[in-house]
Scaffold this motif. Structure first.
Motif, PDB file in Angstrom:
ATOM      1  N   ASP A   1       0.850  -1.189   0.000  1.00  0.00           N
ATOM      2  CA  ASP A   1       0.000   0.000   0.000  1.00  0.00           C
ATOM      3  C   ASP A   1       0.883   1.235   0.000  1.00  0.00           C
ATOM      4  O   ASP A   1       1.686   1.442   0.917  1.00  0.00           O
ATOM      5  CB  ASP A   1      -0.899   0.013   1.229  1.00  0.00           C
ATOM      6  CG  ASP A   1      -2.108  -0.885   1.072  1.00  0.00           C
ATOM      7  OD1 ASP A   1      -3.201  -0.349   0.882  1.00  0.00           O
ATOM      8  OD2 ASP A   1      -1.940  -2.122   1.110  1.00  0.00           O
ATOM      9  N   VAL A   2       0.746   2.039  -1.033  1.00  0.00           N
ATOM     10  CA  VAL A   2       1.488   3.289  -1.138  1.00  0.00           C
ATOM     11  C   VAL A   2       0.617   4.411  -0.591  1.00  0.00           C
ATOM     12  O   VAL A   2      -0.607   4.405  -0.769  1.00  0.00           O
ATOM     13  CB  VAL A   2       1.886   3.564  -2.600  1.00  0.00           C
ATOM     14  CG1 VAL A   2       2.636   4.879  -2.727  1.00  0.00           C
ATOM     15  CG2 VAL A   2       2.738   2.419  -3.140  1.00  0.00           C
ATOM     16  N   ALA A   3       1.208   5.353   0.102  1.00  0.00           N
ATOM     17  CA  ALA A   3       0.468   6.482   0.657  1.00  0.00           C
ATOM     18  C   ALA A   3      -0.396   7.119  -0.434  1.00  0.00           C
ATOM     19  O   ALA A   3       0.079   7.408  -1.520  1.00  0.00           O
ATOM     20  CB  ALA A   3       1.441   7.502   1.231  1.00  0.00           C
ATOM     21  N   GLY A   4      -1.671   7.330  -0.107  1.00  0.00           N
ATOM     22  CA  GLY A   4      -2.614   7.850  -1.072  1.00  0.00           C
ATOM     23  C   GLY A   4      -3.622   6.815  -1.519  1.00  0.00           C
ATOM     24  O   GLY A   4      -4.497   7.098  -2.335  1.00  0.00           O
ATOM     25  N   GLY A   5      -3.500   5.587  -0.992  1.00  0.00           N
ATOM     26  CA  GLY A   5      -4.511   4.575  -1.251  1.00  0.00           C
ATOM     27  C   GLY A   5      -4.293   3.729  -2.475  1.00  0.00           C
ATOM     28  O   GLY A   5      -5.203   3.037  -2.925  1.00  0.00           O
ATOM     29  N   ARG A   6      -3.073   3.728  -3.029  1.00  0.00           N
ATOM     30  CA  ARG A   6      -2.783   2.947  -4.230  1.00  0.00           C
ATOM     31  C   ARG A   6      -1.906   1.743  -3.895  1.00  0.00           C
ATOM     32  O   ARG A   6      -1.263   1.700  -2.855  1.00  0.00           O
ATOM     33  CB  ARG A   6      -2.102   3.829  -5.273  1.00  0.00           C
ATOM     34  CG  ARG A   6      -3.023   4.917  -5.827  1.00  0.00           C
ATOM     35  CD  ARG A   6      -3.855   4.369  -6.960  1.00  0.00           C
ATOM     36  NE  ARG A   6      -5.169   5.004  -7.011  1.00  0.00           N
ATOM     37  CZ  ARG A   6      -6.094   4.665  -7.883  1.00  0.00           C
ATOM     38  NH1 ARG A   6      -5.875   3.710  -8.761  1.00  0.00           N
ATOM     39  NH2 ARG A   6      -7.268   5.269  -7.880  1.00  0.00           N
ATOM     40  N   HIS A   7      -1.872   0.780  -4.815  1.00  0.00           N
ATOM     41  CA  HIS A   7      -1.104  -0.446  -4.628  1.00  0.00           C
ATOM     42  C   HIS A   7      -0.028  -0.579  -5.693  1.00  0.00           C
ATOM     43  O   HIS A   7      -0.179  -0.095  -6.809  1.00  0.00           O
ATOM     44  CB  HIS A   7      -2.004  -1.685  -4.768  1.00  0.00           C
ATOM     45  CG  HIS A   7      -2.984  -1.858  -3.670  1.00  0.00           C
ATOM     46  ND1 HIS A   7      -4.018  -2.766  -3.727  1.00  0.00           N
ATOM     47  CD2 HIS A   7      -3.085  -1.254  -2.467  1.00  0.00           C
ATOM     48  CE1 HIS A   7      -4.723  -2.707  -2.618  1.00  0.00           C
ATOM     49  NE2 HIS A   7      -4.183  -1.787  -1.850  1.00  0.00           N
ATOM     50  N   LEU A   8       1.032  -1.285  -5.345  1.00  0.00           N
ATOM     51  CA  LEU A   8       1.953  -1.840  -6.326  1.00  0.00           C
ATOM     52  C   LEU A   8       2.425  -3.199  -5.810  1.00  0.00           C
ATOM     53  O   LEU A   8       2.327  -3.504  -4.630  1.00  0.00           O
ATOM     54  CB  LEU A   8       3.122  -0.896  -6.635  1.00  0.00           C
ATOM     55  CG  LEU A   8       3.968  -0.316  -5.490  1.00  0.00           C
ATOM     56  CD1 LEU A   8       4.957  -1.331  -4.969  1.00  0.00           C
ATOM     57  CD2 LEU A   8       4.704   0.929  -5.986  1.00  0.00           C
TER      58      LEU A   8
END
Length: 628
Positions: free
Chosen positions: A72-79
């Motif tokens: 989980d990357v800050a801002g609610g996105r995934h990688l």
């Protein structure tokens, strides 16, 4: 020769993606083997808790384990990050550690926050990792193709909406064209074909390859209902109300490689890339971890241990008829320890006990009658060791009591000997944070534990998800077998029949309402049986602590525990043992606390304090009191 499967699954969640994945690593490995997969990547949410478990069982099924995590990357996105080599594993562990670092920052540490990490931290730790751009709905670059579903072309929105494209370029700069893949998924949702075409066009624009993934959450279709229930449970709502959040189909179930080829018929290059990429992900967690316990690198450890034990031997057996026998026994044990290379292991335990003596003096106070008592006691097979007796880990004389060594220590021993140290609770509470201070927060952490779904808890949680009456859920839970599950029975049969018969008013009290209500109870029974044994959440072990010479976050992610001053690994005791990590059990024993209180009470009524170490083991009055 068996033909090479045409697809490798590089995005898969186990039950260690808590309340999301619904299969254990063993089940995923077995399912992958049965479906014809040659390799499988485990990518749980901000976690590698199941990685060692997969690494241990995958080869048994003829499947190669690949390791990674969805971050989980800050801002609610995934990688999605996949490990290429040992350096990549260290960086992944550090990224996950950063992601959890703030999750216990609130005033009430028991309120667990959501893990996430700044993109800059990911970029700083890119070496040895391959980055996939993330799942269909929450890809870290997903917004860069806004409008693609309607136009079929990659459309970058104006102003602030070009950030995801800029993010993609930053990822390419950090990971390189060889270490970044645009991830394509096909969940059979509206617009996903157009989105994939747009993502493929974006990949060409960036000069990187696309890779197909299945975002697997279950190894078999029979777990789909449970995954739906977990979505509702995770979002604190009912199954009915969670419909917009659920997947709505079974595309997240593991499929055969051939089925995945058909799913991505428009993007054969993305399917081929799964094979090419998997060949480069060579990290083997069972061999490449590189951990060594403190003292293992000390070439003088054997000499130090021999000198320490020799001095104590002369003190304890100076005027004893057993001196000659004790000397021969000590020589035997030191030879075995030398052959196994465990001198540093015993010296570390001795250091731990000396630290506990310091803590005991502080906790008890300088004038306490408890000062005559040892700060802790070893138990189990370690009491048969003369070395343990001489360095203070045991209080039982193995020579006088004719205890044999073989059960605890022998030349064919695999792994590390098991030494349990018991402490009064007040000493242990101070000792654990002191160990963190002594060895440093980077080198000491508690072992994790994973409470699992059992009948009673599962009935309460899943019954609420199904919207069953709270009173009847509680009666069913109390009537269920304490450890019931698929193999023990849930105990719901009688409750379901009673519910179906009505008798409680409201829905189900009439004949017409009985059938739907009974079906809900049958549904609950199926869910409880499917959930049985799956991990519910991450907790801490009662006292197992890992000590390392190198930073632990190079071996396994370290996350804050609920209690202040404590931190824990993401691996449980079994995974730590499989990794060869040195676990020291610092256990709190209530009976030792009771004994210490008794010593204080006796001192109030007697002139001289009692010294428990001087009570002989054959004291007639003591055993008479025990028998009574």
């Amino acid at each position: 020769m068996t033909p090479t499967p045409p697809y490798v699954e590089l995005h898969c969640h186990s039950a260690y993606s808590f309340l999301d994945g619904v299969s254990l690593p063993d089940e995923l490995a077995r399912g992958a083997s049965e479906l014809g997969h040659a390799a499988l990547a485990l990518t749980d949410h901000n976690s590698v808790a199941g990685s060692m478990e997969l690494a241990q069982v995958a080869a048994d099924y003829g499947v190669r384990a690949i390791h990674g995590a969805e971050i989980d990357v800050a801002g609610g996105r995934h990688l999605t990050l996949l490990v290429r080599d040992e350096r990549g594993w260290r960086n992944l562990c550090r990224i996950i550690t950063h992601a959890h670092a703030h999750t216990r920052d609130g005033p009430a540490r028991r309120a667990l926050g959501e893990p996430s990490v700044a993109l800059e931290t990911v970029l700083e730790h890119a070496e040895g990792l391959v980055c996939l751009t993330g799942c269909a709905e929450r890809s870290v670059i997903g917004r860069s193709v806004t409008g693609a579903a309607s136009s079929g072309r990659p459309t970058v929105a104006r102003s602030g909406e070009d950030r995801p494209l800029a993010t993609a370029r930053r990822l390419r700069e950090a990971f390189g064209a060889d270490g970044l893949r645009v991830e394509l998924q096909r969940p059979y949702a509206r617009g996903d074909r157009a989105r994939n075409r747009a993502m493929a066009a974006l990949a060409r624009r960036l000069g990187v390859a696309c890779v197909a993934t299945g975002d697997v959450h279950a190894h078999t279709r029979s777990r789909v209902e449970l995954q739906d229930a977990f979505v509702a449970l995770r979002n604190h709502t009912s199954l009915d109300a969670s419909e917009p959040l659920r997947r709505g189909n079974s595309s997240h179930v593991m499929a055969t490689p051939q089925a995945m080829v058909r799913r991505f018929a428009e993007h054969p290059e993305a399917v081929r890339e799964t094979l090419l990429l998997a060949e480069r992900l060579t990290f083997d967690l069972t061999h490449d971890l590189g951990y060594r316990y403190p003292g293992a690198e000390d070439t003088a450890a054997q000499r130090k241990l021999a000198e320490l034990c020799g001095a104590r031997l002369r003190e304890r057996y100076a005027s004893s008829a057993a001196l000659h026998e004790a000397q021969a026994r000590l020589t035997q044990e030191l030879n075995v320890i030398d052959k196994l290379g465990l001198a540093g292991f015993f010296l570390l335990h001795h250091e731990m006990l000396e630290l506990s003596r310091e803590v005991a003096r502080e906790v008890r106070g300088p004038d306490s009658v408890r000062a005559l008592l040892a700060p802790g006691r070893g138990r189990g097979s370690s009491v048969s060791s003369l070395v343990c007796y001489l360095i203070g880990l045991s209080h039982i004389d193995p020579i006088a009591n004719k205890l044999t060594l073989g059960r605890f220590l022998h030349e064919d021993l695999r792994g590390l000997p098991d030494i349990d140290l018991d402490f009064p609770r007040d000493i242990r509470e101070v000792l654990i944070p002191r160990v963190h201070e002594r060895f440093g927060s980077d080198h000491a952490a508690l072992v994790a534990a994973f409470p699992t779904f059992r009948a009673r808890g599962a009935i309460r949680e899943l019954g609420k998800v199904l919207g069953l009456p709270p009173g009847e859920i509680e009666r069913a839970a109390r009537g269920a077998e304490r450890y019931g599950g698929a193999e023990h029975g849930t105990g719901l049969g009688g409750q379901r029949q009673a519910a179906g018969a009505g008798g409680g008013g409201g829905e189900g009290s009439s004949r017409a309402g009985a059938a739907p209500r009974s079906e809900r109870w049958r549904w609950l029974e199926r869910l409880v049986e499917e959930a049985h044994g799956l991990p519910r959440h991450l907790s801490q072990h009662s006292g197992g602590m890992i000590i390392a010479t190198r930073p632990l976050i190079d071996c396994c992610p370290v996350v804050p525990a609920a209690m202040a001053g404590r931190q824990m690994l993401q691996w449980d005791k079994d995974s730590c043992a499989d990794a060869g990590l040195l676990k020291i059990d610092l256990l709190g024993l209530g009976m030792l606390s009771a004994v210490e209180r008794c010593v204080e009470l006796i001192a109030r009524h007697r002139t001289h304090p009692v010294d428990l170490s001087r009570i002989p083991y054959d004291d007639e009055q003591t055993f008479k009191a025990i028998r009574q």
